[in-house]
Design a protein around this motif. Sequence first.
Motif, PDB file in Angstrom:
ATOM      1  N   ALA A 288     119.683   0.572  32.131  1.00 54.70           N
ATOM      2  CA  ALA A 288     119.810  -0.364  31.018  1.00 54.70           C
ATOM      3  C   ALA A 288     119.597  -1.809  31.435  1.00 54.70           C
ATOM      4  CB  ALA A 288     121.191  -0.221  30.374  1.00 54.70           C
ATOM      5  N   SER A 289     119.375  -2.058  32.724  1.00 59.22           N
ATOM      6  CA  SER A 289     119.194  -3.415  33.209  1.00 59.22           C
ATOM      7  C   SER A 289     118.466  -3.376  34.551  1.00 59.22           C
ATOM      8  CB  SER A 289     120.558  -4.098  33.402  1.00 59.22           C
ATOM      9  OG  SER A 289     121.274  -3.461  34.449  1.00 59.22           O
ATOM     10  N   PRO A 290     117.887  -4.507  34.968  1.00 60.57           N
ATOM     11  CA  PRO A 290     117.258  -4.567  36.290  1.00 60.57           C
ATOM     12  C   PRO A 290     118.250  -4.245  37.410  1.00 60.57           C
ATOM     13  CG  PRO A 290     116.539  -6.421  34.959  1.00 60.57           C
ATOM     14  CD  PRO A 290     117.640  -5.745  34.182  1.00 60.57           C
ATOM     15  N   ALA A 291     119.510  -4.629  37.223  1.00 60.18           N
ATOM     16  CA  ALA A 291     120.517  -4.338  38.247  1.00 60.18           C
ATOM     17  C   ALA A 291     120.731  -2.836  38.376  1.00 60.18           C
ATOM     18  CB  ALA A 291     121.832  -5.040  37.901  1.00 60.18           C
ATOM     19  N   GLN A 292     120.822  -2.140  37.243  1.00 54.86           N
ATOM     20  CA  GLN A 292     120.964  -0.686  37.290  1.00 54.86           C
ATOM     21  C   GLN A 292     119.740  -0.038  37.937  1.00 54.86           C
ATOM     22  OE1 GLN A 292     121.899   1.194  33.573  1.00 54.86           O
ATOM     23  NE2 GLN A 292     123.966   0.357  33.456  1.00 54.86           N
ATOM     24  N   GLU A 293     118.565  -0.511  37.593  1.00 56.42           N
ATOM     25  CA  GLU A 293     117.353   0.069  38.177  1.00 56.42           C
ATOM     26  C   GLU A 293     117.333  -0.114  39.693  1.00 56.42           C
ATOM     27  OE1 GLU A 293     112.466  -0.189  37.949  1.00 56.42           O
ATOM     28  OE2 GLU A 293     113.692  -1.197  36.419  1.00 56.42           O
ATOM     29  N   LYS A 294     117.757  -1.276  40.150  1.00 56.09           N
ATOM     30  CA  LYS A 294     117.808  -1.531  41.588  1.00 56.09           C
ATOM     31  C   LYS A 294     118.747  -0.554  42.271  1.00 56.09           C
ATOM     32  CE  LYS A 294     119.057  -5.084  44.989  1.00 56.09           C
ATOM     33  NZ  LYS A 294     119.542  -6.484  45.181  1.00 56.09           N
ATOM     34  N   VAL A 295     119.920  -0.341  41.672  1.00 55.91           N
ATOM     35  CA  VAL A 295     120.896   0.580  42.244  1.00 55.91           C
ATOM     36  C   VAL A 295     120.358   2.007  42.239  1.00 55.91           C
ATOM     37  CG1 VAL A 295     123.195   1.593  41.935  1.00 55.91           C
ATOM     38  CG2 VAL A 295     122.876  -0.867  41.663  1.00 55.91           C
ATOM     39  N   ALA A 296     119.726   2.407  41.143  1.00 58.42           N
ATOM     40  CA  ALA A 296     119.197   3.765  41.028  1.00 58.42           C
ATOM     41  C   ALA A 296     118.115   4.026  42.064  1.00 58.42           C
ATOM     42  CB  ALA A 296     118.658   3.992  39.622  1.00 58.42           C
ATOM     43  N   ARG A 297     117.178   3.100  42.210  1.00 62.91           N
ATOM     44  CA  ARG A 297     116.097   3.293  43.182  1.00 62.91           C
ATOM     45  C   ARG A 297     116.642   3.323  44.604  1.00 62.91           C
ATOM     46  NH1 ARG A 297     111.286   3.390  40.901  1.00 62.91           N
ATOM     47  NH2 ARG A 297     110.986   2.433  38.840  1.00 62.91           N
ATOM     48  N   ALA A 298     117.602   2.456  44.880  1.00 62.33           N
ATOM     49  CA  ALA A 298     118.187   2.426  46.224  1.00 62.33           C
ATOM     50  C   ALA A 298     118.941   3.712  46.520  1.00 62.33           C
ATOM     51  CB  ALA A 298     119.115   1.219  46.351  1.00 62.33           C
ATOM     52  N   TYR A 299     119.614   4.256  45.512  1.00 67.43           N
ATOM     53  CA  TYR A 299     120.401   5.469  45.745  1.00 67.43           C
ATOM     54  C   TYR A 299     119.497   6.679  45.967  1.00 67.43           C
ATOM     55  CZ  TYR A 299     124.342   8.687  45.436  1.00 67.43           C
ATOM     56  OH  TYR A 299     125.293   9.643  45.710  1.00 67.43           O
ATOM     57  N   ILE A 300     118.432   6.788  45.190  1.00 69.57           N
ATOM     58  CA  ILE A 300     117.499   7.894  45.402  1.00 69.57           C
ATOM     59  C   ILE A 300     116.884   7.798  46.793  1.00 69.57           C
ATOM     60  CG2 ILE A 300     115.260   8.829  44.690  1.00 69.57           C
ATOM     61  CD1 ILE A 300     116.046   8.253  41.806  1.00 69.57           C
ATOM     62  N   ALA A 301     116.541   6.589  47.226  1.00 72.08           N
ATOM     63  CA  ALA A 301     116.001   6.402  48.574  1.00 72.08           C
ATOM     64  C   ALA A 301     117.036   6.787  49.632  1.00 72.08           C
ATOM     65  CB  ALA A 301     115.552   4.955  48.764  1.00 72.08           C
ATOM     66  N   GLN A 302     118.286   6.428  49.377  1.00 72.06           N
ATOM     67  CA  GLN A 302     119.364   6.769  50.307  1.00 72.06           C
ATOM     68  C   GLN A 302     119.539   8.279  50.424  1.00 72.06           C
ATOM     69  OE1 GLN A 302     123.166   5.000  49.253  1.00 72.06           O
ATOM     70  NE2 GLN A 302     124.321   6.514  50.434  1.00 72.06           N
ATOM     71  N   LEU A 303     119.565   8.975  49.294  1.00 73.88           N
ATOM     72  CA  LEU A 303     119.726  10.423  49.306  1.00 73.88           C
ATOM     73  C   LEU A 303     118.535  11.107  49.967  1.00 73.88           C
ATOM     74  CD1 LEU A 303     121.120  11.069  45.703  1.00 73.88           C
ATOM     75  CD2 LEU A 303     122.404  10.876  47.839  1.00 73.88           C
ATOM     76  N   SER A 304     117.340  10.589  49.715  1.00 73.40           N
ATOM     77  CA  SER A 304     116.139  11.172  50.314  1.00 73.40           C
ATOM     78  C   SER A 304     116.149  10.997  51.830  1.00 73.40           C
ATOM     79  CB  SER A 304     114.884  10.533  49.714  1.00 73.40           C
ATOM     80  OG  SER A 304     114.795  10.784  48.327  1.00 73.40           O
ATOM     81  N   ALA A 305     116.526   9.812  52.289  1.00 69.30           N
ATOM     82  CA  ALA A 305     116.554   9.545  53.730  1.00 69.30           C
ATOM     83  C   ALA A 305     117.598  10.387  54.444  1.00 69.30           C
ATOM     84  CB  ALA A 305     116.812   8.060  53.971  1.00 69.30           C
ATOM     85  N   ALA A 306     118.675  10.692  53.735  1.00 64.71           N
ATOM     86  CA  ALA A 306     119.758  11.476  54.328  1.00 64.71           C
ATOM     87  C   ALA A 306     119.506  12.976  54.233  1.00 64.71           C
ATOM     88  CB  ALA A 306     121.080  11.135  53.651  1.00 64.71           C
ATOM     89  N   HIS A 307     118.430  13.363  53.542  1.00 63.15           N
ATOM     90  CA  HIS A 307     118.090  14.787  53.362  1.00 63.15           C
ATOM     91  C   HIS A 307     119.286  15.564  52.805  1.00 63.15           C
ATOM     92  CE1 HIS A 307     114.328  14.067  55.470  1.00 63.15           C
ATOM     93  NE2 HIS A 307     115.009  13.499  56.448  1.00 63.15           N
ATOM     94  N   VAL A 308     119.875  15.003  51.756  1.00 66.71           N
ATOM     95  CA  VAL A 308     121.027  15.640  51.118  1.00 66.71           C
ATOM     96  C   VAL A 308     120.624  16.982  50.497  1.00 66.71           C
ATOM     97  CG1 VAL A 308     122.725  15.410  49.259  1.00 66.71           C
ATOM     98  CG2 VAL A 308     122.159  13.439  50.705  1.00 66.71           C
ATOM     99  N   TYR A 309     119.390  17.077  50.040  1.00 62.78           N
ATOM    100  CA  TYR A 309     118.903  18.297  49.393  1.00 62.78           C
ATOM    101  C   TYR A 309     117.800  18.927  50.237  1.00 62.78           C
ATOM    102  CZ  TYR A 309     121.212  15.710  45.694  1.00 62.78           C
ATOM    103  OH  TYR A 309     122.119  14.977  44.988  1.00 62.78           O
ATOM    104  N   ALA A 310     117.640  20.217  50.096  1.00 63.08           N
ATOM    105  CA  ALA A 310     116.640  20.937  50.890  1.00 63.08           C
ATOM    106  C   ALA A 310     115.219  20.640  50.429  1.00 63.08           C
ATOM    107  CB  ALA A 310     116.909  22.439  50.822  1.00 63.08           C
ATOM    108  N   ARG A 311     115.072  20.197  49.167  1.00 63.01           N
ATOM    109  CA  ARG A 311     113.756  19.903  48.617  1.00 63.01           C
ATOM    110  C   ARG A 311     113.698  18.442  48.165  1.00 63.01           C
ATOM    111  NH1 ARG A 311     115.495  24.626  46.261  1.00 63.01           N
ATOM    112  NH2 ARG A 311     116.015  23.501  44.349  1.00 63.01           N
ATOM    113  N   PRO A 312     112.511  17.894  47.986  1.00 69.84           N
ATOM    114  CA  PRO A 312     112.383  16.485  47.571  1.00 69.84           C
ATOM    115  C   PRO A 312     113.010  16.228  46.205  1.00 69.84           C
ATOM    116  CG  PRO A 312     110.293  17.320  48.405  1.00 69.84           C
ATOM    117  CD  PRO A 312     111.197  18.509  48.264  1.00 69.84           C
ATOM    118  N   ILE A 313     113.530  15.031  46.025  1.00 69.39           N
ATOM    119  CA  ILE A 313     114.087  14.609  44.744  1.00 69.39           C
ATOM    120  C   ILE A 313     112.940  14.262  43.799  1.00 69.39           C
ATOM    121  CG2 ILE A 313     115.413  12.786  43.583  1.00 69.39           C
ATOM    122  CD1 ILE A 313     117.139  12.613  46.106  1.00 69.39           C
ATOM    123  N   VAL A 314     112.989  14.816  42.599  1.00 68.72           N
ATOM    124  CA  VAL A 314     111.932  14.550  41.610  1.00 68.72           C
ATOM    125  C   VAL A 314     112.470  13.810  40.388  1.00 68.72           C
ATOM    126  CG1 VAL A 314     110.538  16.512  42.360  1.00 68.72           C
ATOM    127  CG2 VAL A 314     112.237  16.828  40.534  1.00 68.72           C
TER     128      VAL A 314
END
Length: 222
Positions: free
Chosen positions: A146-172
């Motif tokens: 709903a805001s640029p701040a939320q988008e920044k947090v969302a993109r950073a979190y997806i990058a964080q989860l991807s880098a940590a390999h939290v899931y066995a498959r890529p995040i889509v």
Amino acid sequence: MSRIFPVAAVLLAGSALIVLTKPGAAAERAVLAPAAATTEPVTGHRETATFAGGCFWGVEGVFSHVKGVVSATSGYAGGDASTADYESVSTGTTGHAESVRVVFDPTQVNYADLLRIYFSVVADPTLLNRQGPDRGTQYRSALFPASPAQEKVARAYIAQLSAAHVYARPIVTRIEGNLRFFPAEAHHQDFMARNPTYPYIVMNDRPKVEALKRLFPTSWKA
């Protein structure tokens, strides 16, 4: 768009319909995602965010039990007003996703906390255009910041989860910019609370709420 669920057998006993199912077969496995490293500043006591993660009954059901959430409304996001109805969205051609708009108090639960819950128990972010037994673009995993701040947090979190390999498959999970949200028909609102024994709810959504209570006990509200 009918709600489908795995059925081992259906027995008719007089006037009673008995559905025998495999417990938990359609529920996605909960994964405790790490806390977000990036959060947004708190600027007030009311904020809004929209999440799409499969059938909106379960998404709403989970977020309605999160402490600090003021309201959770099922609806449609990603398309136009002219096709924001259940029958149209069910075709999978409108651009809409079944979504839930969450109003929350960021002094109690911030957007990063909601993202953590979303990625842990609401949706499997590695599934493309499907969740549980449901298939189609209307069931995609998507965030509508709903805001640029939320988008920044969302993109950073997806990058964080991807880098940590939290899931066995890529995040889509997609981050989408169409912020228009259209509430769903009245009978879809609070569906899980009003129909706790409905087979689809029992198989696919109740396990998510139970996972919320188990994995996030301090965030749980009855």
